[in-house]
Design a protein around this motif. Sequence first.
Motif, mmCIF file in Angstrom:
data_model
loop_
_atom_site.group_PDB
_atom_site.id
_atom_site.type_symbol
_atom_site.label_atom_id
_atom_site.label_comp_id
_atom_site.label_asym_id
_atom_site.label_seq_id
_atom_site.Cartn_x
_atom_site.Cartn_y
_atom_site.Cartn_z
ATOM 1 N N ASP A 3 0.869 -1.177 0.000
ATOM 2 C CA ASP A 3 0.000 0.000 0.000
ATOM 3 C C ASP A 3 0.906 1.226 0.000
ATOM 4 N N ILE A 4 0.870 2.020 -1.072
ATOM 5 C CA ILE A 4 1.769 3.169 -1.175
ATOM 6 C C ILE A 4 1.048 4.478 -0.844
ATOM 7 N N GLY A 5 0.232 4.439 0.184
ATOM 8 C CA GLY A 5 -0.561 5.599 0.576
ATOM 9 C C GLY A 5 0.186 6.666 1.356
ATOM 10 N N HIS A 28 9.814 1.965 -4.588
ATOM 11 C CA HIS A 28 10.905 2.190 -5.543
ATOM 12 C C HIS A 28 12.178 1.471 -5.089
ATOM 13 N N ARG A 29 12.454 1.515 -3.800
ATOM 14 C CA ARG A 29 13.614 0.778 -3.271
ATOM 15 C C ARG A 29 13.470 -0.710 -3.577
#
Length: 176
Positions: free
Chosen positions: A28-30, A39-40
């Motif tokens: 979840d990139i919230g 990205h890592r």
Amino acid sequence: AVSIERDIFPRLLPRGIYALPSSAYWLDIGTPEKYLQVHRDLLSGECCEYDPDRPRRETIGHGSHVHLSARLIGPVVVGTNCSVGPGVKLIGPVVIGPGCTLMEGSVISDSVIWPETWVGPRVEVKHSIIADHCHLDADSVIDASVLGCNVTVCGGHHLPPGSRVPAGTTAGTRVL
């Protein structure tokens, strides 16, 4: 804005919710921290979408120019039509969007920079997300911050860690 947990799942409960076990990567990139984490993970090979064992740890887009004295310490992705100036250091994981200009002596580490951003001389960007069309003047420092679209950071200005700069604004005082 929609909350999966508060809006969608409660509507589905009366109809029945089913789950399927999966070994696929999901995050979840919230939050900005999770956005950087994905990205890592992608660039380190944590996800199967990127092969960290390939011969090069850098990807340079078509039409981009990287000065011979620039140092790319992977994993690094530079988009199309970028200019990476002399003495620039990109310390991965780093993603540079298309059409960006990175001027001499700048250092970018553990950050994502969206398209068409101009990074002035000797700028330092670390652990940050810089949206598109930003202008980072010479000697500015951006640390663990998020900049909206069309933000200007004035020369020599240091953004404190955790800064959130809204779209279309200027951080610092411009010297004329």
